[in-house]
Design a protein around this motif. Structure first.
Motif, PDB file in Angstrom:
ATOM      1  N   GLN A   9      -2.546  14.879   5.150  1.00 37.47           N
ATOM      2  CA  GLN A   9      -2.009  14.293   3.937  1.00 37.47           C
ATOM      3  C   GLN A   9      -0.674  13.599   4.183  1.00 37.47           C
ATOM      4  N   LYS A  10       0.078  14.143   5.133  1.00 39.97           N
ATOM      5  CA  LYS A  10       1.371  13.509   5.431  1.00 39.97           C
ATOM      6  C   LYS A  10       1.159  12.151   6.101  1.00 39.97           C
ATOM      7  N   SER A  11       0.085  12.080   6.916  1.00 37.71           N
ATOM      8  CA  SER A  11      -0.214  10.784   7.523  1.00 37.71           C
ATOM      9  C   SER A  11      -0.613   9.766   6.461  1.00 37.71           C
ATOM     10  N   ILE A  69      -6.837   6.935  12.476  1.00 42.58           N
ATOM     11  CA  ILE A  69      -8.205   7.356  12.157  1.00 42.58           C
ATOM     12  C   ILE A  69      -8.717   8.314  13.219  1.00 42.58           C
ATOM     13  N   SER A  70      -8.475   7.974  14.470  1.00 38.58           N
ATOM     14  CA  SER A  70      -8.932   8.836  15.573  1.00 38.58           C
ATOM     15  C   SER A  70      -8.313  10.221  15.489  1.00 38.58           C
ATOM     16  N   SER A  71      -7.004  10.241  15.191  1.00 43.64           N
ATOM     17  CA  SER A  71      -6.322  11.539  15.069  1.00 43.64           C
ATOM     18  C   SER A  71      -6.869  12.343  13.893  1.00 43.64           C
ATOM     19  N   THR A  72      -7.154  11.631  12.795  1.00 46.18           N
ATOM     20  CA  THR A  72      -7.672  12.324  11.608  1.00 46.18           C
ATOM     21  C   THR A  72      -9.049  12.899  11.868  1.00 46.18           C
ATOM     22  N   VAL A  73      -9.882  12.117  12.587  1.00 48.66           N
ATOM     23  CA  VAL A  73     -11.240  12.602  12.887  1.00 48.66           C
ATOM     24  C   VAL A  73     -11.186  13.833  13.788  1.00 48.66           C
ATOM     25  N   CYS A  74     -10.281  13.812  14.762  1.00 48.21           N
ATOM     26  CA  CYS A  74     -10.143  15.003  15.642  1.00 48.21           C
ATOM     27  C   CYS A  74      -9.699  16.231  14.842  1.00 48.21           C
ATOM     28  N   ALA A  75      -8.757  15.997  13.924  1.00 50.08           N
ATOM     29  CA  ALA A  75      -8.299  17.118  13.093  1.00 50.08           C
ATOM     30  C   ALA A  75      -9.426  17.605  12.191  1.00 50.08           C
ATOM     31  N   LEU A  76     -10.220  16.620  11.675  1.00 48.30           N
ATOM     32  CA  LEU A  76     -11.331  17.007  10.808  1.00 48.30           C
ATOM     33  C   LEU A  76     -12.347  17.837  11.575  1.00 48.30           C
ATOM     34  N   LEU A 102     -10.601   6.509   4.758  1.00 48.67           N
ATOM     35  CA  LEU A 102     -10.805   5.173   4.191  1.00 48.67           C
ATOM     36  C   LEU A 102      -9.483   4.447   4.003  1.00 48.67           C
ATOM     37  N   GLY A 103      -8.465   5.171   3.575  1.00 50.42           N
ATOM     38  CA  GLY A 103      -7.158   4.547   3.408  1.00 50.42           C
ATOM     39  C   GLY A 103      -6.603   4.070   4.737  1.00 50.42           C
ATOM     40  N   GLN A 104      -6.793   4.864   5.754  1.00 47.68           N
ATOM     41  CA  GLN A 104      -6.321   4.462   7.079  1.00 47.68           C
ATOM     42  C   GLN A 104      -7.102   3.265   7.597  1.00 47.68           C
ATOM     43  N   ASN A 105      -8.372   3.231   7.244  1.00 44.79           N
ATOM     44  CA  ASN A 105      -9.201   2.116   7.719  1.00 44.79           C
ATOM     45  C   ASN A 105      -8.777   0.818   7.046  1.00 44.79           C
ATOM     46  N   ARG A 106      -8.431   0.875   5.772  1.00 40.06           N
ATOM     47  CA  ARG A 106      -7.970  -0.325   5.086  1.00 40.06           C
ATOM     48  C   ARG A 106      -6.685  -0.829   5.714  1.00 40.06           C
ATOM     49  N   GLU A 107      -5.871   0.077   6.194  1.00 35.51           N
ATOM     50  CA  GLU A 107      -4.620  -0.318   6.830  1.00 35.51           C
ATOM     51  C   GLU A 107      -4.825  -0.751   8.273  1.00 35.51           C
ATOM     52  N   GLY A 108      -6.032  -0.523   8.817  1.00 35.68           N
ATOM     53  CA  GLY A 108      -6.332  -0.920  10.189  1.00 35.68           C
ATOM     54  C   GLY A 108      -5.669  -0.056  11.218  1.00 35.68           C
ATOM     55  N   ASP A 109      -5.360   1.169  10.850  1.00 35.51           N
ATOM     56  CA  ASP A 109      -4.685   2.082  11.784  1.00 35.51           C
ATOM     57  C   ASP A 109      -5.747   2.905  12.494  1.00 35.51           C
ATOM     58  N   SER A 110      -6.279   2.327  13.592  1.00 38.29           N
ATOM     59  CA  SER A 110      -7.357   3.004  14.323  1.00 38.29           C
ATOM     60  C   SER A 110      -6.870   4.281  15.001  1.00 38.29           C
ATOM     61  N   GLU A 111      -5.648   4.273  15.433  1.00 35.17           N
ATOM     62  CA  GLU A 111      -5.114   5.481  16.105  1.00 35.17           C
ATOM     63  C   GLU A 111      -5.029   6.638  15.119  1.00 35.17           C
ATOM     64  N   PHE A 138     -13.439  19.204  -0.434  1.00 38.84           N
ATOM     65  CA  PHE A 138     -12.498  19.054   0.666  1.00 38.84           C
ATOM     66  C   PHE A 138     -12.859  17.819   1.511  1.00 38.84           C
ATOM     67  N   LEU A 139     -14.133  17.693   1.835  1.00 35.64           N
ATOM     68  CA  LEU A 139     -14.569  16.558   2.655  1.00 35.64           C
ATOM     69  C   LEU A 139     -14.325  15.232   1.927  1.00 35.64           C
ATOM     70  N   TYR A 140     -14.524  15.253   0.628  1.00 31.08           N
ATOM     71  CA  TYR A 140     -14.277  14.038  -0.145  1.00 31.08           C
ATOM     72  C   TYR A 140     -12.828  13.604  -0.012  1.00 31.08           C
ATOM     73  N   ASN A 141     -11.926  14.513  -0.074  1.00 39.87           N
ATOM     74  CA  ASN A 141     -10.505  14.173   0.035  1.00 39.87           C
ATOM     75  C   ASN A 141     -10.157  13.681   1.429  1.00 39.87           C
ATOM     76  N   ILE A 142     -10.740  14.292   2.458  1.00 43.00           N
ATOM     77  CA  ILE A 142     -10.442  13.862   3.827  1.00 43.00           C
ATOM     78  C   ILE A 142     -11.011  12.468   4.076  1.00 43.00           C
ATOM     79  N   LEU A 143     -12.221  12.264   3.582  1.00 46.47           N
ATOM     80  CA  LEU A 143     -12.812  10.928   3.753  1.00 46.47           C
ATOM     81  C   LEU A 143     -11.985   9.866   3.029  1.00 46.47           C
ATOM     82  N   SER A 144     -11.391  10.284   1.921  1.00 46.07           N
ATOM     83  CA  SER A 144     -10.507   9.337   1.211  1.00 46.07           C
ATOM     84  C   SER A 144      -9.325   8.972   2.082  1.00 46.07           C
ATOM     85  N   VAL A 145      -8.818   9.920   2.841  1.00 48.54           N
ATOM     86  CA  VAL A 145      -7.702   9.651   3.748  1.00 48.54           C
ATOM     87  C   VAL A 145      -8.134   8.678   4.833  1.00 48.54           C
TER      88      VAL A 145
END
Length: 642
Positions: free
Chosen positions: A522-524, A485-492, A474-483, A465-472
């Protein structure tokens, strides 16, 4: 069972008394018949004696007449008579008169003896009575005539001693004619009147004797038949009563031998069978109670063993079952520690004082713990000097062939003791309790291994599960979407709190909320390429399931079914209540419209999540149903019925 309709006539009486009564009836009947037989014999003898005396009286009468004729011939025709007498060697007239007088005397004695028989008066025959009095009257007349004749003979012999031919003298002397007439009259009366009447009287007696004998025979026969019928009647009643009751007892024993402990002997009487029926029914009730108590213990203890079972509660259950299902008044359960000491795990019923309990432990510990045998103390007051204990039974609890503890049952009422059936019942309780303890400990071992396996399976889910979330992320980080990333970390952070919970179980509602958080992440990642829908009934919200049971299925649907699609991916999770074999359950469906696969040739390496869920589901719900329907290009449907 049927009841004997005739038995109430004799059932209130003890059988021994019924037999005594029957013997008394037979004895009385035999006695009555014997008395009647004796009386009949005496009566016949009495009648025969009367007839014999009557015949003797007739002979004496004829003897008197014969001598009278000899005297007359000797007096009136001496020459002719002498010639006849010389031919017959008869005595002279003087001897003949003496014989006549003796014959008259014997006749009188015989008549008196004959007339003294009192059966003439005891018989209710008026004719015999009249004949009796007539005979007395006629005899008096005959005796009087014989007496007069005797006087006349005496006069004749005195006056005409020298006369050679008295008959010729009678032709000359008219006075002799009167004697001749008197003789003729006496002879005629004696022969024709009196003797004829006496013959008639004796014949009447003989006929009356025949009638009386016939009457006695009839009475004897009727009495014999009556006694026989009465005896047979009571014998048949008693026999039928005994046979019917014996049949009931036989049927009851046959039914009990087949295991039917509901059988009862329905004999309600005051005899031995009634007492036997009460005792038999009490025994069968005890046997049924014994069987029921074992079944109750089996049911209670069998249902007790579960994932949340506690050994102390098991001891309490055993002690309570002994109190409820046996005659014990106090029950103690002791466990043997490794150091040789004993720990009281349960106590039910009447409490014991510390002093009595110490004496019990001191006395029975060596007997039971060293030999693994039960010990029975019938008189605990005398043997152990206990104050409030009448008797006790201590039975060892053996687990894996070793002494684990012992079950002590106590009776406190003075003089009360355990019966053999009670001892057997308690021994059976202890054996089953030992078996249950053994199964409990083995089950605990199985649970521990199962929990270890379950934890290992659940631990597999978390890294994946953690591997899949971290993959999400990383994808957000490549896109430079810091907001994002922050939302994903809070959800995590929230999701990790759910994952790290110490409770292995959760409600369906909480599990669906966690899946919804995962789907939002996943929708994000996928944007409009992915949508989801979660719908559960209100009745299923609080249904308990293993934590992270559904998340791997949703993750697998997104990763392997929806991610390869370019657009329009849809994940559905639905739960509705259902009933399985009469019990409440849930029907879960996780469905996607992804690329699908051939479910018959599913690659196990590519579906670790599904296999993990299957294994954990079988551990938690062995009777659950897990099914997969999938076709290439048609999506996948997973169904779980619990």
């Amino acid at each position: 069972m049927s009841k004997n309709p005739l038995s109430p006539m004799m059932s209130p009486m003890k059988i021994r008394y019924q037999l005594v009564l029957l013997i008394f009836l037979y004895t009385t009947g035999i006695t009555i018949l014997s008395i009647m037989s004796i009386q009949s014999r005496l009566k016949a003898q009495e009648i025969q004696n009367s007839i014999n005396l009557g015949s003797k009286l007739q002979l004496k009468s004829r003897e008197v007449q014969s001598h009278m004729k000899d005297i007359v011939f000797d007096l009136f025709a001496p020459k002719m008579y002498n010639q006849l007498r010389s031919l017959t060697f008869s005595p002279r007239s003087a001897v003949t008169i003496k014989q006549w007088q003796e014959a008259v005397l014997e006749y009188n004695q015989t008549f008196d003896e004959f007339m003294k028989l009192d059966h003439f008066f005891r018989d209710n025959d008026e004719l015999i009575r009249d004949q009796y009095f007539t005979a007395v009257t006629m005899n008096d007349r005959a005796v009087e005539m014989l007496s007069n004749m005797g006087e006349t003979l005496f006069i004749l012999r005195s006056q005409y001693r020298t006369v050679n031919n008295l008959y010729n003298e009678m032709q000359k002397n008219d006075s002799l004619i009167s004697f001749f007439h008197e003789f003729t009259e006496t002879s005629y009366y004696f022969k024709n009147s009196f003797e004829s009447f006496m013959n008639y009287f004796i014949d009447s007696i003989r006929e009356e004797g025949v009638v009386i004998q016939r009457r006695i025979d009839i009475i004897f026969i009727l009495t014999s038949l009556s006694i026989l019928l009465v005896s047979l009647f009571f014998t048949l009643i008693l026999s039928r009563n005994l046979v019917d009751k014996l049949k009931q007892v036989e049927i009851a024993f046959r039914m009990v031998s087949k295991g039917d402990f509901s059988t009862r002997v329905e004999i309600q009487s005051g005899d031995e069978f009634g007492a036997f029926a009460i005792t038999f029914n009490e025994l069968i009730s005890d046997l049924k109670e014994n069987v029921d108590s074992i079944l109750n213990l089996t049911r209670d203890m069998g249902g007790f063993i579960s994932d949340k079972s506690d050994v102390n509660a098991l001891f309490e259950l055993v002690a309570m079952a002994v109190i409820q299902d046996t005659s014990a008044e106090s029950v103690l359960v002791y466990r043997n520690e490794k150091n040789g000491k004993f720990v009281k795990e349960a106590e039910k019923g009447e409490p014991l004082c510390v002093e009595d309990e110490s004496k019990i432990i001191e006395y029975i510990s060596g007997h039971i713990m060293h030999h693994n045998k039960q010990i029975f103390v019938k008189d605990a007051v005398e043997l152990l000097k206990l104050s409030k204990i009448s008797s006790l039974l201590a039975v060892p609890l053996v687990v894996e062939g070793k002494s684990f503890g012992y079950l002590v049952s106590i009776k406190q009422k003075r003089g009360d003791s355990f019966s053999d059936l009670g001892i057997t019942r308690l021994a059976t309780f202890a054996e089953y309790a030992s078996l249950t303890l053994d199964n409990f400990f083995k089950y605990q071992e199985i649970l521990e291994r199962r929990d270890a396996r379950y934890q290992a399976l659940q631990a597999q889910v978390q890294p994946h599960f953690l591997y899949n979330i971290l993959s999400v992320i990383l994808g957000q980080n490549r896109e430079g979407d810091s907001e994002a990333i922050s939302s994903t970390v809070c959800a995590l952070k929230k999701m990790l709190r759910y994952i790290q919970s110490q409770n292995s179980w959760t409600s369906l509602e909480e599990e669906c909320q966690f899946i919804e958080q995962y789907c939002l992440l996943q929708k994000s990642r996928f944007g409009n390429r992915f949508n989801y829908e979660i719908d559960i009934d209100d009745e299923t919200r609080h249904f308990q399931i293993p934590r992270l049971l559904l998340q791997p299925l949703a993750e697998n649907a997104i990763q392997h079914g929806i991610e390869p699609l370019e657009k329009g991916g849809m994940l559905e999770l639905r739960a509705v209540s259902t009933r399985i074999r009469g019990e409440k359950g849930i029907d879960l469906v996780i469905k996607d419209n992804g690329v699908g696969f051939d479910s018959e040739n599913m690659d196990k390496k590519m579906n670790v999540g599904i296999l993990n869920v299957q294994q954990r589901l079988k551990i938690a719900y062995p009777e659950s149903i897990f099914s997969i329907k999938s076709k290439p290009g048609r999506g996948t449907e997973l169904r779980i019925i619990i």
